[in-house]
Motif scaffolding. Structure first.
Motif, PDB file in Angstrom:
ATOM      1  N   GLY A  25      -4.437   3.629  12.756  1.00  0.00           N
ATOM      2  CA  GLY A  25      -5.693   2.905  12.630  1.00  0.00           C
ATOM      3  C   GLY A  25      -5.574   1.486  13.180  1.00  0.00           C
TER       4      GLY A  25
ATOM      5  N   PHE B 153      -1.933   4.718   8.873  1.00  0.00           N
ATOM      6  CA  PHE B 153      -2.258   3.298   8.782  1.00  0.00           C
ATOM      7  C   PHE B 153      -2.036   2.612  10.123  1.00  0.00           C
ATOM      8  CE2 PHE B 153      -2.600  -0.898   7.110  1.00  0.00           C
ATOM      9  CZ  PHE B 153      -1.531  -1.643   7.578  1.00  0.00           C
TER      10      PHE B 153
ATOM     11  N   LEU C  54     -10.526   3.924   8.618  1.00  0.00           N
ATOM     12  CA  LEU C  54      -9.275   4.623   8.368  1.00  0.00           C
ATOM     13  C   LEU C  54      -8.297   3.719   7.642  1.00  0.00           C
ATOM     14  CD1 LEU C  54      -7.439   7.074   8.818  1.00  0.00           C
ATOM     15  CD2 LEU C  54      -6.818   6.119  11.019  1.00  0.00           C
ATOM     16  N   VAL C  55      -8.104   2.524   8.181  1.00  0.00           N
ATOM     17  CA  VAL C  55      -7.143   1.601   7.572  1.00  0.00           C
ATOM     18  C   VAL C  55      -7.570   1.240   6.152  1.00  0.00           C
ATOM     19  CG1 VAL C  55      -6.164  -0.694   7.719  1.00  0.00           C
ATOM     20  CG2 VAL C  55      -6.345   0.686   9.763  1.00  0.00           C
TER      21      VAL C  55
ATOM     22  N   ILE D 279      -7.119   4.245   3.777  1.00  0.00           N
ATOM     23  CA  ILE D 279      -5.709   4.566   3.537  1.00  0.00           C
ATOM     24  C   ILE D 279      -5.073   3.586   2.577  1.00  0.00           C
ATOM     25  CG2 ILE D 279      -3.437   4.540   4.581  1.00  0.00           C
ATOM     26  CD1 ILE D 279      -4.380   5.914   6.855  1.00  0.00           C
ATOM     27  N   THR D 280      -5.393   2.313   2.750  1.00  0.00           N
ATOM     28  CA  THR D 280      -4.729   1.324   1.905  1.00  0.00           C
ATOM     29  C   THR D 280      -5.371   1.239   0.520  1.00  0.00           C
ATOM     30  OG1 THR D 280      -6.073  -0.291   3.077  1.00  0.00           O
ATOM     31  CG2 THR D 280      -3.765  -0.198   3.662  1.00  0.00           C
TER      32      THR D 280
ATOM     33  N   SER E  88       0.559   8.563   5.017  1.00  0.00           N
ATOM     34  CA  SER E  88      -0.382   7.455   5.050  1.00  0.00           C
ATOM     35  C   SER E  88       0.102   6.318   5.931  1.00  0.00           C
ATOM     36  CB  SER E  88      -0.604   6.944   3.630  1.00  0.00           C
ATOM     37  OG  SER E  88      -0.900   8.012   2.779  1.00  0.00           O
TER      38      SER E  88
ATOM     39  N   PRO F  15      -6.419   6.008  -1.037  1.00  0.00           N
ATOM     40  CA  PRO F  15      -5.671   7.025  -0.294  1.00  0.00           C
ATOM     41  C   PRO F  15      -6.085   8.455  -0.625  1.00  0.00           C
ATOM     42  CG  PRO F  15      -4.238   5.868  -1.859  1.00  0.00           C
ATOM     43  CD  PRO F  15      -5.540   5.188  -1.894  1.00  0.00           C
ATOM     44  N   GLN F  16      -6.728   8.650  -1.773  1.00  0.00           N
ATOM     45  CA  GLN F  16      -7.167  10.001  -2.088  1.00  0.00           C
ATOM     46  C   GLN F  16      -8.530  10.300  -1.501  1.00  0.00           C
ATOM     47  OE1 GLN F  16      -4.914  11.701  -3.530  1.00  0.00           O
ATOM     48  NE2 GLN F  16      -3.628   9.983  -4.146  1.00  0.00           N
TER      49      GLN F  16
ATOM     50  N   ALA G   9       0.813  -1.215   0.000  1.00  0.00           N
ATOM     51  CA  ALA G   9       0.000   0.000   0.000  1.00  0.00           C
ATOM     52  C   ALA G   9       0.844   1.261   0.000  1.00  0.00           C
ATOM     53  CB  ALA G   9      -0.931  -0.004   1.199  1.00  0.00           C
ATOM     54  N   PHE G  10       1.992   1.249   0.644  1.00  0.00           N
ATOM     55  CA  PHE G  10       2.686   2.506   0.857  1.00  0.00           C
ATOM     56  C   PHE G  10       4.098   2.550   0.323  1.00  0.00           C
ATOM     57  CE2 PHE G  10      -0.864   3.624   3.186  1.00  0.00           C
ATOM     58  CZ  PHE G  10      -1.158   2.635   4.103  1.00  0.00           C
TER      59      PHE G  10
END
Lengths: 241, 291, 314
Positions: B106, B103, C290-291, C294-295, B99, C298-299, B89-90
């Motif tokens: 969260g 992450f 949130l998780v 975000i994954t 992010s 993300p926008q 993901a990042f």
């Protein structure tokens, strides 16, 4: 004898125990075209970082147009007229190509720009550099070549009086190199002094009025391009012992 | 209200506590110190370790340290899996800072609330033969519930330090933070190495959690108190230095203990965070860190 | 969004809010709306530093709580009316934002985030030990007598909050589409390149943290009068901090409307869940959302909408 626009004296920069630059002296006259060459890792980008303010030199002083800028942060140097490109392009990815140019126009060039004409000035710059067709495109999605051009355009948008171009031509084709050269010549005709860091020797020879050579953090030669090209020390530095 | 007894006991308690803190922080020393991954959920995993220790201790009567060691491999695989997600993901897209932080924030929340929903907010504790016993040496009392974690933590720290500096995989982990390219040229896959390192870091939380619940009762929000502590320790010790981390843990333990003794326990939380802020303001590279 | 459309909408929403005070029968709605509005201000504020500038702040709860406690302290000491309390909270929290920024913004973004968390806990510890405002035991606030021409106090608080929220959104929008906002975006995208393009990064970041701090303080100032009992645990609640982060990230951080969408959506969802199931589930929900966002997105919602728009109008 034209004005000295950049006066870097005794520049020394260390990273821990490693001496990246040692007692480097570099002068640039107003409107001069200087080529800065040297093997990889010789400190060229470090020197540029010190001149633009991204790094602070440990020893030595830097004067721009008679003013001591040694302790000034990068943004103030940019406002005074020092612009640089980055070896690996750093576009503002969330913005379009046009918006990328707005930032330096609205900040570095704020005192020199006409506030109502910012967008038009940005478009003119894009036209000059040949990116007008992708003005609205996301800057993150450009090709390598176009990103290099954008990098240069952004530096131009700062309306500098000194421009440092850090390997803007790496990996470009012959005709693309000529395009960039033409842009730099055009800029120089307007009175902007240019320091060109390049490995593309053809461009360096064609462009430079003077060439300086950095090897292992030291300046080993500074003078006429043809003489430098024939200097045995320079040849040895590039080809090794 | 100064007395030598109070000072001596405060110091000893601080040292024992500091050793334990090292066990909690060592996983973060790897993820944040070596891999630059800001795993703010690290203490939450420790709490999970505590809960597992509680469950197996109350059901099967096993010693918590033993439970921690047994469960560590499971935590390893969980950590490796989480890193996979994080990477996909990042890290791959280069979006780490904003992010990635959010992450793990969260994740921390999900863990804490899941524990509350399943087990409630009551304090849980373990019972062993040595909790409650104290060794007296002169004016100083050494509670065994602190001494045992101190010893285990020291062993854990030493073990990981040796692993990182002596074995191939260990040195690869140290290298991956500094020079990906060299690693790739050597034929090692940086992603797999980071995955291994992250798994290792989470594995330590199994043991740390067991030690935590030996020292005192645990409930889900206890993890949050440790966020400041572990980051303070890793930053103060210097990113990437295990010995530095251990010394920093000692310093924190002693500082907290003395503040609690002489100013009252309600001021203790501020010590870790205050220390962290001070370090960030004055010397962000820490005591032994790389520049 | 054109300026006229924007201000038209603002006026419309405000009038609708006033209308609600005349027509609604059940006072519960004002409680629920107050909570959502408060969350909106926090989300909008957070996004100024987080979304526009790219610096993650974990200490939102501290600014909110200091706003609340400033209110309490000045109310107790001087009996000031609510508008002055709000201004005072804005000033105090703005200064704190400036101070924290000055100390920590020279650090990389990651260290800044951790420092904000540290700052929040340190401030909480101090408040915990400050007996004038009740310390750890907390303090009771009496509901004031005056509620102007509204029927009940909560209706007045709701309208005040609505006004504050709309002001916050207007400020955020102004920031987003101004020269200042473009400078912030440049900092977010590439701080070094921004600096070399003439953007005074430190100064703009400080403006960002100050505005964010002040806004969050404003969100917290009326809080004591809303809940009537305040203690450090509830005021410095980490849930406030998660919401402040989750709502903008879910809504979309690059655009000023993102946090608004996020706050309205998530806030409403939370109210519904609190009433129908339990309030613990809220926290779990926010964490999971949130998780997930975000994954996978993300926008945020704004980003998804933009993608959809591009696909339809290709």
């Amino acid at each position: 004898m034209s004005r000295i626009v950049l006066r870097a004296e005794g520049i020394t920069k260390r990273f821990g125990g490693f001496v990246a630059l040692e007692d480097v002296v570099l002068h640039l006259a107003s409107g001069e075209r200087l080529g800065l060459i040297g093997p990889n890792g010789s400190g060229k980008t470090t020197l540029i970082n010190c001149i633009s303010g991204a790094l602070v030199n440990d020893e030595g002083s830097i004067e721009f147009e008679g003013r001591d800028i040694t302790r000034l942060p990068p943004h103030q140097r940019a406002r005074l007229g020092v612009a640089r490109t980055f070896q690996i392009p750093k576009p503002f990815r969330s913005m379009s190509v046009l918006e990328n140019l707005r930032v330096p126009l609205e900040y570095a060039a704020w005192s020199r720009a006409e506030h109502r004409r910012i967008t038009e000035e940005a478009m003119e710059l894009l036209e000059l550099i040949g990116l007008k067709h992708c003005a609205g495109a996301s800057s993150g999605s450009l090709t390598q070549v176009d990103m290099r051009k954008l990098e240069l355009a952004r530096a131009l948008a700062a309306k500098p009086r000194l421009l440092v171009s850090d390997e803007a031509m790496a990996g470009l084709s012959s005709s693309e190199v000529d395009e960039i050269l033409e842009t730099l010549f055009a800029l120089n005709r307007r009175g902007v002094a240019v320091i060109m860091i390049e490995h593309v020797m053809r461009a360096v020879m064609k462009f430079s009025e003077r060439v300086a050579v950095l090897v292992a953090g030291r300046k080993i030669a500074d003078g006429d391009p043809q003489a430098i090209a024939a200097d045995p020390n320079v040849i040895k530095a590039y080809l090794g012992e | 209200m100064f007395s030598f007894d109070l000072l001596a006991n405060g110091l000893v308690a601080g040292i024992l506590l500091g050793g334990f803190y090292a066990a909690v922080a060592i996983g973060l020393a790897i993820t944040f110190g070596q891999l630059d991954i800001v795993n703010i959920a690290h203490p939450a995993f420790v709490i999970v370790g505590s809960y597992i220790a509680w469950i197996l201790n109350s059901r099967l009567g096993l010693d918590p340290v033993l439970i921690g060691v047994m469960v560590a491999p499971v935590f390893f695989f969980v950590g490796a899996a989480i890193y996979r997600i994080y990477y996909a993901a990042f890290e791959r897209t280069g979006q780490e800072s904003l992010s990635g932080l959010a992450f793990f924030f969260g994740v921390m929340f999900i863990i804490e609330v899941a524990l509350i929903l399943v087990y409630g907010v009551d304090y849980r504790l373990v019972t062993t033969g040595y909790i409650g016993k104290t060794i007296e040496i002169g004016v100083v009392g050494i509670p065994l519930r602190m001494a045992v974690p101190f010893l285990v933590a020291s062993a854990l720290t030493a073990g990981i330090y040796l692993y990182l500096s002596r074995t191939f995989m260990g040195r690869a982990i140290l290298a991956v933070a500094q020079d990906r390219l060299a690693l790739q040229l050597m034929g090692a896959d940086p992603v797999r190495i980071k995955q291994f390192a992250f798994g290792l870091a989470i594995a330590t939380t199994a043991v740390a959690g067991a030690l935590l619940i030996i020292i005192g009762p645990v409930e889900p929000s206890v993890g949050r108190q440790y966020i400041g502590r572990v980051f303070a320790i890793v930053v103060l010790g210097g990113m990437g230095s295990i010995p530095g981390m251990f010394i920093a843990a000692m310093i924190l333990g002693v500082a907290e203990s003395l503040v609690a003794s002489f100013m009252g326990p309600s001021w203790a939380p501020a010590v870790a965070f205050g220390l962290l802020l001070l370090t960030l303001a004055v010397r962000p590279s820490g005591l032994f860190g790389r520049q | 969004m054109k300026i006229s459309v924007f201000w038209g909408s603002i006026a419309l929403v405000f009038l609708a809010g006033l209308g609600l005070t005349q027509t609604a029968v059940n006072p519960y709605y004002f409680n629920a709306l107050y909570v959502i509005l408060q969350a909106t201000i926090m989300a909008v504020a957070w996004n100024i530093l987080g979304g526009f500038t790219g610096y993650v702040n974990f200490g939102s709860a501290a600014f909110f709580a200091v706003g609340a406690y400033t209110s309490i302290a000045l109310d107790k000491a001087l009996g000031l009316p609510l508008p002055l309390l709000i201004l005072a909270a804005a000033a105090v929290c703005g200064l704190i934002g400036l101070g924290v920024g000055y100390l920590t913004l020279r650090l990389k973004g990651v260290y800044f985030a951790i420092a904000t968390l540290a700052m929040a806990i340190v401030i909480e510890t101090f408040v915990n030990n400050w007996s004038y405002v009740g310390g750890a035991r907390g303090v009771y606030i009496l509901t004031p007598e005056k509620h102007l021409w509204f029927d009940t106090y909560i209706e007045m608080l709701f309208v005040v909050m609505l006004g504050l929220t709309l002001a916050a959104v207007a400020i955020s929008r102004q920031l987003n589409s101004s020269r200042l906002g473009r400078g912030l975006a440049a900092i977010r995208d590439d701080e070094l390149a921004a600096e070399c393009a003439g953007v005074p990064t430190l100064r703009l970041k400080l403006v960002s943290t100050t505005v964010m701090g002040a806004m969050m303080g404003v969100a917290g100032a009326p809080y004591p009068f809303f809940v009537t009992f305040v203690d450090p645990i509830s005021a410095f609640n980490l849930f406030v901090a998660v919401n402040a982060i989750a709502m903008p990230m879910i809504g979309g951080t690059a655009h000023w409307i993102g946090p608004v969408i996020g706050a309205l959506l998530v806030g409403s969802l939370q109210e519904i869940i609190t009433v129908t199931i339990s309030s613990e589930l809220n926290v779990l929900l926010v964490g999971i959302m949130l998780v997930l966002f975000i994954t996978l997105a993300p926008q945020g919602i704004v980003g998804l909408a933009q993608k959809l728009h591009r696909r339809i109008f290709r």
